[in-house]
Design a protein around this motif. Structure first.
Motif, PDB file in Angstrom:
ATOM      1  N   GLN A 157       0.840  -1.207   0.000  1.00  0.00           N
ATOM      2  CA  GLN A 157       0.000   0.000   0.000  1.00  0.00           C
ATOM      3  C   GLN A 157       0.871   1.251   0.000  1.00  0.00           C
ATOM      4  O   GLN A 157       0.596   2.207  -0.725  1.00  0.00           O
ATOM      5  N   VAL A 158       1.931   1.247   0.794  1.00  0.00           N
ATOM      6  CA  VAL A 158       2.843   2.399   0.836  1.00  0.00           C
ATOM      7  C   VAL A 158       3.536   2.557  -0.526  1.00  0.00           C
ATOM      8  O   VAL A 158       3.714   3.673  -1.019  1.00  0.00           O
ATOM      9  N   LEU A 159       3.886   1.431  -1.158  1.00  0.00           N
ATOM     10  CA  LEU A 159       4.510   1.477  -2.483  1.00  0.00           C
ATOM     11  C   LEU A 159       3.550   2.086  -3.511  1.00  0.00           C
ATOM     12  O   LEU A 159       3.946   2.904  -4.341  1.00  0.00           O
ATOM     13  N   ARG A 160       2.268   1.708  -3.433  1.00  0.00           N
ATOM     14  CA  ARG A 160       1.265   2.301  -4.344  1.00  0.00           C
ATOM     15  C   ARG A 160       1.128   3.793  -4.091  1.00  0.00           C
ATOM     16  O   ARG A 160       1.006   4.584  -5.026  1.00  0.00           O
ATOM     17  N   ASP A 161       1.121   4.179  -2.815  1.00  0.00           N
ATOM     18  CA  ASP A 161       1.029   5.608  -2.466  1.00  0.00           C
ATOM     19  C   ASP A 161       2.225   6.371  -3.039  1.00  0.00           C
ATOM     20  O   ASP A 161       2.075   7.487  -3.545  1.00  0.00           O
TER      21      ASP A 161
ATOM     22  N   ILE B 149      10.510   0.432 -11.875  1.00  0.00           N
ATOM     23  CA  ILE B 149       9.656   0.161 -10.708  1.00  0.00           C
ATOM     24  C   ILE B 149       8.357  -0.518 -11.144  1.00  0.00           C
ATOM     25  O   ILE B 149       7.829  -1.398 -10.466  1.00  0.00           O
ATOM     26  N   SER B 150       7.856  -0.139 -12.302  1.00  0.00           N
ATOM     27  CA  SER B 150       6.638  -0.760 -12.827  1.00  0.00           C
ATOM     28  C   SER B 150       6.879  -2.235 -13.160  1.00  0.00           C
ATOM     29  O   SER B 150       6.064  -3.102 -12.837  1.00  0.00           O
ATOM     30  N   GLU B 151       8.023  -2.520 -13.781  1.00  0.00           N
ATOM     31  CA  GLU B 151       8.362  -3.908 -14.115  1.00  0.00           C
ATOM     32  C   GLU B 151       8.570  -4.743 -12.852  1.00  0.00           C
ATOM     33  O   GLU B 151       8.114  -5.888 -12.770  1.00  0.00           O
ATOM     34  N   LEU B 152       9.246  -4.166 -11.862  1.00  0.00           N
ATOM     35  CA  LEU B 152       9.461  -4.875 -10.597  1.00  0.00           C
ATOM     36  C   LEU B 152       8.134  -5.155  -9.896  1.00  0.00           C
ATOM     37  O   LEU B 152       7.933  -6.236  -9.333  1.00  0.00           O
ATOM     38  N   PHE B 153       7.233  -4.179  -9.933  1.00  0.00           N
ATOM     39  CA  PHE B 153       5.921  -4.336  -9.305  1.00  0.00           C
ATOM     40  C   PHE B 153       5.173  -5.504  -9.962  1.00  0.00           C
ATOM     41  O   PHE B 153       4.585  -6.334  -9.271  1.00  0.00           O
TER      42      PHE B 153
ATOM     43  N   GLU C  77       6.510  -8.048 -11.546  1.00  0.00           N
ATOM     44  CA  GLU C  77       7.216  -9.284 -11.190  1.00  0.00           C
ATOM     45  C   GLU C  77       6.843  -9.719  -9.768  1.00  0.00           C
ATOM     46  O   GLU C  77       6.620 -10.909  -9.497  1.00  0.00           O
ATOM     47  N   ILE C  78       6.768  -8.746  -8.863  1.00  0.00           N
ATOM     48  CA  ILE C  78       6.385  -9.026  -7.473  1.00  0.00           C
ATOM     49  C   ILE C  78       4.985  -9.643  -7.416  1.00  0.00           C
ATOM     50  O   ILE C  78       4.743 -10.620  -6.708  1.00  0.00           O
ATOM     51  N   MET C  79       4.063  -9.079  -8.194  1.00  0.00           N
ATOM     52  CA  MET C  79       2.685  -9.594  -8.217  1.00  0.00           C
ATOM     53  C   MET C  79       2.647 -11.044  -8.722  1.00  0.00           C
ATOM     54  O   MET C  79       1.908 -11.877  -8.202  1.00  0.00           O
ATOM     55  N   GLU C  80       3.483 -11.315  -9.714  1.00  0.00           N
ATOM     56  CA  GLU C  80       3.535 -12.665 -10.300  1.00  0.00           C
ATOM     57  C   GLU C  80       4.069 -13.677  -9.278  1.00  0.00           C
ATOM     58  O   GLU C  80       3.494 -14.755  -9.080  1.00  0.00           O
ATOM     59  N   VAL C  81       5.148 -13.311  -8.598  1.00  0.00           N
ATOM     60  CA  VAL C  81       5.744 -14.200  -7.582  1.00  0.00           C
ATOM     61  C   VAL C  81       4.775 -14.384  -6.418  1.00  0.00           C
ATOM     62  O   VAL C  81       4.634 -15.480  -5.872  1.00  0.00           O
ATOM     63  N   GLN C  82       4.081 -13.318  -6.060  1.00  0.00           N
ATOM     64  CA  GLN C  82       3.095 -13.386  -4.974  1.00  0.00           C
ATOM     65  C   GLN C  82       1.994 -14.393  -5.311  1.00  0.00           C
ATOM     66  O   GLN C  82       1.579 -15.179  -4.457  1.00  0.00           O
ATOM     67  N   GLU C  83       1.524 -14.362  -6.562  1.00  0.00           N
ATOM     68  CA  GLU C  83       0.471 -15.300  -6.981  1.00  0.00           C
ATOM     69  C   GLU C  83       0.928 -16.751  -6.845  1.00  0.00           C
ATOM     70  O   GLU C  83       0.138 -17.630  -6.531  1.00  0.00           O
ATOM     71  N   ASN C  84       2.218 -16.994  -7.067  1.00  0.00           N
ATOM     72  CA  ASN C  84       2.759 -18.356  -6.944  1.00  0.00           C
ATOM     73  C   ASN C  84       3.075 -18.738  -5.495  1.00  0.00           C
ATOM     74  O   ASN C  84       3.473 -19.876  -5.224  1.00  0.00           O
TER      75      ASN C  84
END
Length: 201
Positions: free
Chosen positions: A119-123, A150-154, A156-163
């Motif tokens: 959430q802080v990252l989105r802010d 930062i957009s690409e990392l975000f 990638e983070i979402m993808e790893v989180q889903e797994n």
């Protein structure tokens, strides 16, 4: 009666269909040149839209007084850059703690803190958008490159989180995202320099 920063305008509320009509007109006029609206009061009560175009639903005949408060674009930009610096430091500290919790297999606490971190990252990303769109700052190749990263990392983070690969997520945050966020301190410093040079001109 329409008041902006304590000055009454030569406009009448009855000349408008509704509050949105009035606000659009005020924003189009030179009255707000170089300024950004921070607060709107309708009949001495704070107005804040709960849903898009809510101001359209407030008819002119319901309004006796509209008071608008503004700040200069440069003041707003300065305030945001100060906040951005604090946010980066907060992200660096929280990110390190999230990684430690994931590595300790303390998943429940780690996920709870991770959600706050996201959430802080989105802010942070929203504040950068405001600086660019509202304050006209930062259109440089360096910023474009940092935003792409930062957009690409975000993503990638979402993808790893889903797994649900929490160790890989911790590695991604610690070794890629956090060093990149640390680099943003230099970009924020450049934002400040841009604001200062605008004030000096």
């Amino acid at each position: 009666m329409i008041i902006i920063d304590g000055q009454q305008l030569n406009l009448e509320v009855k000349n408008f269909a509704n509050l949105e009509d009035l606000l659009v007109k005020v924003m189009e006029d030179d009255v707000l040149n170089g300024r950004v609206i921070t607060d709107v009061y309708v009949n001495d009560e704070v107005f804040s839209e709960i849903y898009p175009h809510q101001a359209e639903d407030i008819e002119a005949d319901e309004i006796e007084k509209v008071e608008i408060k503004t700040v200069s674009v440069d003041k707003m930009a300065g305030d945001i850059t100060r906040e951005l610096y604090k946010v980066v430091n907060l992200l660096l500290k929280a990110g390190g703690e999230v990684c430690s919790l994931f590595r300790e297999a303390n998943d429940f606490e780690a996920l709870d803190m991770y959600q706050d971190f996201l959430q802080v990252l989105r802010d942070f990303m929203s504040m950068i958008t405001v600086l660019r769109q509202e304050c006209g700052l930062g259109d440089t190749p360096r910023l474009e490159s940092a935003l792409t990263t930062i957009s690409e990392l975000f993503s990638e983070i979402m993808e790893v989180q889903e797994n649900e690969d929490w160790i890989l997520l911790a590695d991604l945050i610690e070794y890629e995202l956090l060093p990149h966020l640390n680099d943003w301190k230099q970009i924020i410093s450049e934002f400040r320099d841009q604001i200062k040079s605008r004030k000096d001109n």
